[in-house]
Motif scaffolding. Structure first.
Motif, PDB file in Angstrom:
ATOM      1  N   THR A   5       4.973   4.115 -72.137  1.00  0.00           N
ATOM      2  CA  THR A   5       4.243   5.382 -72.229  1.00  0.00           C
ATOM      3  C   THR A   5       4.517   6.270 -71.020  1.00  0.00           C
ATOM      4  O   THR A   5       4.468   7.501 -71.122  1.00  0.00           O
ATOM      5  CB  THR A   5       2.728   5.138 -72.361  1.00  0.00           C
ATOM      6  OG1 THR A   5       2.310   4.205 -71.350  1.00  0.00           O
ATOM      7  CG2 THR A   5       2.390   4.563 -73.723  1.00  0.00           C
ATOM      8  N   ALA A   6       4.802   5.674 -69.860  1.00  0.00           N
ATOM      9  CA  ALA A   6       5.172   6.472 -68.683  1.00  0.00           C
ATOM     10  C   ALA A   6       6.468   7.221 -68.955  1.00  0.00           C
ATOM     11  O   ALA A   6       6.613   8.398 -68.584  1.00  0.00           O
ATOM     12  CB  ALA A   6       5.325   5.578 -67.450  1.00  0.00           C
ATOM     13  N   ILE A   7       7.406   6.542 -69.609  1.00  0.00           N
ATOM     14  CA  ILE A   7       8.670   7.190 -69.973  1.00  0.00           C
ATOM     15  C   ILE A   7       8.411   8.355 -70.923  1.00  0.00           C
ATOM     16  O   ILE A   7       8.934   9.455 -70.744  1.00  0.00           O
ATOM     17  CB  ILE A   7       9.628   6.168 -70.631  1.00  0.00           C
ATOM     18  CG1 ILE A   7       9.998   5.073 -69.627  1.00  0.00           C
ATOM     19  CG2 ILE A   7      10.881   6.864 -71.155  1.00  0.00           C
ATOM     20  CD1 ILE A   7      10.785   3.926 -70.255  1.00  0.00           C
ATOM     21  N   PHE A   8       7.574   8.088 -71.933  1.00  0.00           N
ATOM     22  CA  PHE A   8       7.279   9.133 -72.920  1.00  0.00           C
ATOM     23  C   PHE A   8       6.661  10.359 -72.263  1.00  0.00           C
ATOM     24  O   PHE A   8       7.108  11.494 -72.503  1.00  0.00           O
ATOM     25  CB  PHE A   8       6.336   8.588 -73.995  1.00  0.00           C
ATOM     26  CG  PHE A   8       5.834   9.653 -74.941  1.00  0.00           C
ATOM     27  CD1 PHE A   8       6.615  10.093 -75.992  1.00  0.00           C
ATOM     28  CD2 PHE A   8       4.580  10.235 -74.753  1.00  0.00           C
ATOM     29  CE1 PHE A   8       6.157  11.090 -76.854  1.00  0.00           C
ATOM     30  CE2 PHE A   8       4.114  11.231 -75.604  1.00  0.00           C
ATOM     31  CZ  PHE A   8       4.909  11.658 -76.660  1.00  0.00           C
ATOM     32  N   TRP A   9       5.655  10.159 -71.419  1.00  0.00           N
ATOM     33  CA  TRP A   9       4.959  11.301 -70.835  1.00  0.00           C
ATOM     34  C   TRP A   9       5.806  12.025 -69.788  1.00  0.00           C
ATOM     35  O   TRP A   9       5.701  13.249 -69.650  1.00  0.00           O
ATOM     36  CB  TRP A   9       3.618  10.876 -70.261  1.00  0.00           C
ATOM     37  CG  TRP A   9       2.617  10.532 -71.322  1.00  0.00           C
ATOM     38  CD1 TRP A   9       2.044   9.321 -71.582  1.00  0.00           C
ATOM     39  CD2 TRP A   9       2.069  11.429 -72.304  1.00  0.00           C
ATOM     40  NE1 TRP A   9       1.192   9.395 -72.648  1.00  0.00           N
ATOM     41  CE2 TRP A   9       1.179  10.680 -73.120  1.00  0.00           C
ATOM     42  CE3 TRP A   9       2.246  12.793 -72.586  1.00  0.00           C
ATOM     43  CZ2 TRP A   9       0.481  11.246 -74.175  1.00  0.00           C
ATOM     44  CZ3 TRP A   9       1.542  13.359 -73.648  1.00  0.00           C
ATOM     45  CH2 TRP A   9       0.672  12.593 -74.427  1.00  0.00           C
ATOM     46  N   ALA A  10       6.649  11.295 -69.075  1.00  0.00           N
ATOM     47  CA  ALA A  10       7.556  11.960 -68.128  1.00  0.00           C
ATOM     48  C   ALA A  10       8.518  12.877 -68.876  1.00  0.00           C
ATOM     49  O   ALA A  10       8.767  14.016 -68.460  1.00  0.00           O
ATOM     50  CB  ALA A  10       8.326  10.920 -67.316  1.00  0.00           C
ATOM     51  N   LEU A  11       9.044  12.375 -70.006  1.00  0.00           N
ATOM     52  CA  LEU A  11       9.942  13.202 -70.820  1.00  0.00           C
ATOM     53  C   LEU A  11       9.180  14.340 -71.492  1.00  0.00           C
ATOM     54  O   LEU A  11       9.708  15.446 -71.653  1.00  0.00           O
ATOM     55  CB  LEU A  11      10.636  12.332 -71.875  1.00  0.00           C
ATOM     56  CG  LEU A  11      11.570  11.237 -71.334  1.00  0.00           C
ATOM     57  CD1 LEU A  11      12.125  10.398 -72.480  1.00  0.00           C
ATOM     58  CD2 LEU A  11      12.704  11.858 -70.529  1.00  0.00           C
ATOM     59  N   PHE A  12       7.935  14.078 -71.866  1.00  0.00           N
ATOM     60  CA  PHE A  12       7.111  15.114 -72.495  1.00  0.00           C
ATOM     61  C   PHE A  12       6.896  16.282 -71.536  1.00  0.00           C
ATOM     62  O   PHE A  12       7.016  17.453 -71.927  1.00  0.00           O
ATOM     63  CB  PHE A  12       5.767  14.514 -72.912  1.00  0.00           C
ATOM     64  CG  PHE A  12       4.837  15.497 -73.575  1.00  0.00           C
ATOM     65  CD1 PHE A  12       4.972  15.796 -74.910  1.00  0.00           C
ATOM     66  CD2 PHE A  12       3.831  16.121 -72.847  1.00  0.00           C
ATOM     67  CE1 PHE A  12       4.109  16.715 -75.527  1.00  0.00           C
ATOM     68  CE2 PHE A  12       2.970  17.017 -73.446  1.00  0.00           C
ATOM     69  CZ  PHE A  12       3.112  17.321 -74.803  1.00  0.00           C
ATOM     70  N   PHE A  13       6.579  15.991 -70.276  1.00  0.00           N
ATOM     71  CA  PHE A  13       6.372  17.060 -69.294  1.00  0.00           C
ATOM     72  C   PHE A  13       7.664  17.845 -69.050  1.00  0.00           C
ATOM     73  O   PHE A  13       7.623  19.017 -68.686  1.00  0.00           O
ATOM     74  CB  PHE A  13       5.850  16.475 -67.978  1.00  0.00           C
ATOM     75  CG  PHE A  13       4.354  16.418 -67.884  1.00  0.00           C
ATOM     76  CD1 PHE A  13       3.668  17.158 -66.929  1.00  0.00           C
ATOM     77  CD2 PHE A  13       3.618  15.628 -68.754  1.00  0.00           C
ATOM     78  CE1 PHE A  13       2.288  17.115 -66.846  1.00  0.00           C
ATOM     79  CE2 PHE A  13       2.235  15.568 -68.685  1.00  0.00           C
ATOM     80  CZ  PHE A  13       1.561  16.310 -67.726  1.00  0.00           C
ATOM     81  N   CYS A  14       8.808  17.194 -69.254  1.00  0.00           N
ATOM     82  CA  CYS A  14      10.089  17.875 -69.055  1.00  0.00           C
ATOM     83  C   CYS A  14      10.371  18.925 -70.128  1.00  0.00           C
ATOM     84  O   CYS A  14      11.292  19.733 -69.974  1.00  0.00           O
ATOM     85  CB  CYS A  14      11.225  16.855 -69.023  1.00  0.00           C
ATOM     86  SG  CYS A  14      11.361  15.942 -67.471  1.00  0.00           S
ATOM     87  N   ILE A  15       9.600  18.911 -71.216  1.00  0.00           N
ATOM     88  CA  ILE A  15       9.757  19.956 -72.238  1.00  0.00           C
ATOM     89  C   ILE A  15       9.554  21.326 -71.607  1.00  0.00           C
ATOM     90  O   ILE A  15      10.183  22.315 -72.004  1.00  0.00           O
ATOM     91  CB  ILE A  15       8.765  19.735 -73.397  1.00  0.00           C
ATOM     92  CG1 ILE A  15       9.136  18.468 -74.176  1.00  0.00           C
ATOM     93  CG2 ILE A  15       8.738  20.937 -74.342  1.00  0.00           C
ATOM     94  CD1 ILE A  15       8.147  18.100 -75.269  1.00  0.00           C
ATOM     95  N   SER A  16       8.673  21.388 -70.610  1.00  0.00           N
ATOM     96  CA  SER A  16       8.439  22.673 -69.937  1.00  0.00           C
ATOM     97  C   SER A  16       9.705  23.167 -69.242  1.00  0.00           C
ATOM     98  O   SER A  16       9.959  24.377 -69.182  1.00  0.00           O
ATOM     99  CB  SER A  16       7.308  22.528 -68.910  1.00  0.00           C
ATOM    100  OG  SER A  16       7.664  21.610 -67.886  1.00  0.00           O
ATOM    101  N   VAL A  17      10.519  22.245 -68.739  1.00  0.00           N
ATOM    102  CA  VAL A  17      11.762  22.631 -68.065  1.00  0.00           C
ATOM    103  C   VAL A  17      12.782  23.137 -69.095  1.00  0.00           C
ATOM    104  O   VAL A  17      13.634  23.973 -68.772  1.00  0.00           O
ATOM    105  CB  VAL A  17      12.334  21.442 -67.264  1.00  0.00           C
ATOM    106  CG1 VAL A  17      13.591  21.851 -66.507  1.00  0.00           C
ATOM    107  CG2 VAL A  17      11.293  20.903 -66.295  1.00  0.00           C
ATOM    108  N   ILE A  18      12.690  22.646 -70.338  1.00  0.00           N
ATOM    109  CA  ILE A  18      13.560  23.161 -71.397  1.00  0.00           C
ATOM    110  C   ILE A  18      13.359  24.664 -71.529  1.00  0.00           C
ATOM    111  O   ILE A  18      14.316  25.428 -71.721  1.00  0.00           O
ATOM    112  CB  ILE A  18      13.265  22.460 -72.742  1.00  0.00           C
ATOM    113  CG1 ILE A  18      13.675  20.991 -72.674  1.00  0.00           C
ATOM    114  CG2 ILE A  18      13.995  23.161 -73.892  1.00  0.00           C
ATOM    115  CD1 ILE A  18      13.374  20.202 -73.936  1.00  0.00           C
ATOM    116  N   MET A  19      12.108  25.112 -71.409  1.00  0.00           N
ATOM    117  CA  MET A  19      11.813  26.551 -71.497  1.00  0.00           C
ATOM    118  C   MET A  19      12.544  27.329 -70.423  1.00  0.00           C
ATOM    119  O   MET A  19      13.107  28.395 -70.681  1.00  0.00           O
ATOM    120  CB  MET A  19      10.307  26.790 -71.369  1.00  0.00           C
ATOM    121  CG  MET A  19       9.526  26.538 -72.621  1.00  0.00           C
ATOM    122  SD  MET A  19       7.834  27.167 -72.509  1.00  0.00           S
ATOM    123  CE  MET A  19       7.035  25.825 -71.668  1.00  0.00           C
ATOM    124  N   ALA A  20      12.517  26.795 -69.192  1.00  0.00           N
ATOM    125  CA  ALA A  20      13.166  27.483 -68.078  1.00  0.00           C
ATOM    126  C   ALA A  20      14.676  27.557 -68.295  1.00  0.00           C
ATOM    127  O   ALA A  20      15.302  28.600 -68.056  1.00  0.00           O
ATOM    128  CB  ALA A  20      12.848  26.768 -66.765  1.00  0.00           C
TER     129      ALA A  20
END
Length: 541
Positions: A62-77
């Motif tokens: 789940t740590a992997i999942f949430w770390a990747l989930f937060f990276c969705i914001s960087v996709i926007m940038a």
């Protein structure tokens, strides 16, 4: 040998002879470098070192999942930065917002500059503003507010009727991007164990590449359209990311490091429980103790957590390294990736070919970033980063010299292909490893602010090149084309020299160990070989 210490469960430090002393009494010894080992975490640190990658995956899915989930914001940038520059080669956008020059429509260099300013200026202001809310409200709430902000200003971009209105939407919407590029690596580094830290922080770069790839794909797919949907359609895609994030954030665990700093130990324990697997759960109490010990050590080394503290004592070097590895992304040639479509078009390729090469460019970047993950399992951060810099510098000079033969079609295609190779090398080495380094090198208590400073400096440099590159590449201006390599090549070489002397090896080191290495002033080139059990070591950087 310095007097050994250990910490009881209440957080008080005890001397080896059993006499209690509080943290204020030992702070002088800590700052002198004498108290740089905490026996309570010796076994935990050893367990961290021995934890294999796949075992860590089983323990922290789940740590992997949430770390990747937060990276969705960087996709926007990454999406926004790539999208607006790809529009400069988009026929419909050129006709709507440009002017005719020698039978073709182009966007004036001054407006290219203004439009390109939105993302970097927003990153500067947003990054510097992110320190306080990240520490006051945490990672989740701060990201949620930024998502709402982004959604609002996508409306301005989508409904723009003039290039000035579009520019305003880019500027205001860009404020959130500074938060995104800080939150992504900070959160990833704080929710995962040592074995996963490199891969998950490198995923921040993958998120940038994914954003660039989607932007290129949208622009290439609509390149043949001549109506307003050729550019409005890609703008509308930007609403997708905030919706996904806002839907998932209520269920995301908060950073345990942040919760410990807020004196919320029980919440930190609950967060660690959510981040780990119930079937293969590690010793949560031990992991929590290591987080507390790291925070305690950093409290003793630095009493406060202000921006000024990032430039005091050993943190000055840590800030210097974080700033430089991020800055090199700009001054070492990365701006050419953002202008890939326009670069290819100016090099002599047709519009359709230029967009196809642009898609290939970001696809290679995606593959390169994925390849950086196994590389990190066998090679250190320092080795990968320096090797990448050496290859990139060589390629930039070759691209520059090839421009003298651009009248030959084969030479033009070779030049464009080498630009793709440069992107592949960059995204396999310097691009992802940068985020690993800034996430590991900065002190945990100052991480948000250190990353914010590095982001602001990098964005400041981006502004300079946002102004310069349109004038360097535009046919009605300097028309340098591939000769831009003569600017970036020498700069990249001098950056390589700096990297050799200043980048330390952080692979296989816990945050506590890195604190100790910096406090002892161990030279950067000796980080990987320094024996932490030698408490008498007193080398100078």
């Amino acid at each position: 040998m310095a007097t050994e210490t250990k910490q009881d469960t209440d957080g008080d430090i005890k001397m080896a002879d059993g006499n209690d002393t509080n943290t204020h009494q030992v702070s002088h010894d800590v700052k002198k470098g004498n108290l740089l080992e905490i026996d309570a975490t010796r076994d935990i640190t050893s367990a961290e070192h021995n934890l294999g990658f796949w075992t860590a995956v089983k323990q922290y899915p789940t740590a992997i999942f949430w770390a990747l989930f937060f990276c969705i914001s960087v996709i926007m940038a990454g999406f926004d930065a790539q999208l607006i520059t790809s529009f400069y080669a988009l026929p419909a956008f050129q006709r709507r917002f440009g002017y005719e020059y020698e039978g073709e429509y182009i966007i004036p260099a001054e407006w290219q500059t203004a439009l390109g300013m939105g993302n970097p200026i927003g990153q500067i202001l947003g990054a510097l503003a992110s320190g306080w809310p990240l520490e006051r409200f945490g990672r989740k709430k701060t990201l949620a507010v930024c998502c709402v902000w982004s959604s609002i200003f996508v409306f301005v971009q989508f409904f723009s009727t003039s290039i000035g209105m579009l520019c305003a939407g880019e500027m205001l919407g860009g404020l959130a991007y500074g938060f995104y590029v800080v939150i992504g690596p900070v959160y990833a580094s704080e929710v995962c164990p040592l074995a996963l830290r490199g891969v998950l922080t490198a995923s921040v770069n993958l998120a940038f590449v994914i954003g660039q790839f989607i932007a290129q794909g949208c622009a290439a797919g609509l390149e043949s359209r001549l109506d307003e949907w050729a550019y409005r359609g890609p703008f509308a895609v930007q609403w997708l990311w905030p919706i996904i994030l806002l839907a998932g954030l209520p269920f995301a665990p908060e950073s345990p490091y942040w919760l410990v700093r807020q004196q919320r130990k029980e919440d930190a324990k609950k967060s660690l429980m959510k981040l780990s697997s119930a079937k293969h759960r590690p010793d949560i109490d031990s992991v929590l103790l290591m987080i507390e010990e790291t925070d305690l050590l950093e409290k003793e080394l630095e009493a406060t957590t202000t921006y000024l503290d990032c430039f005091r004592g050993v943190n000055l070097k840590r800030t210097e390294i974080s700033v430089m590895v991020y800055l090199i992304q700009v001054i070492g040639g990365n701006p050419l990736i953002g202008y890939a479509n326009y670069f290819f078009e100016q090099a002599g390729l047709k519009s359709a070919d230029a967009f196809n090469m642009g898609v290939g460019n970001t696809a290679l970047g995606f593959v390169g970033t994925c390849l950086s993950w196994p590389l990190m399992s066998y090679l250190g951060r320092r080795t990968i980063y320096n090797s990448g810099m050496a290859l990139m510098t060589t390629l930039l000079f070759i691209i520059a010299f090839l421009d003298f033969g651009r009248s030959n079609t084969a030479v033009v295609w070779t030049q464009a292909s080498l630009m793709d190779v440069w992107t592949f090398v960059y995204q396999m080495t310097v691009g992802p490893i940068c985020f690993v380094i800034i996430s590991e090198i900065s002190a945990t208590r100052l991480r948000g602010k250190t990353v914010a400073i590095a982001t602001a400096v990098q964005a400041g440099a981006s502004i300079i090149f946002t102004v310069a590159i349109p004038y360097m590449l535009n046919a009605d201006q300097a028309n340098w084309r591939g000769k831009a390599g003569f600017l970036f090549g020498p700069v990249s070489f001098f950056c390589l020299v700096w990297c050799w002397f200043r980048i330390p090896e952080s692979r296989g080191r816990t945050f506590e160990e890195l604190d100790i290495l910096f406090e002892r002033k161990v030279p950067s080139r000796k980080f990987s070989t320094h024996n932490l059990l030698d408490t008498d070591a007193n080398e100078t950087a």
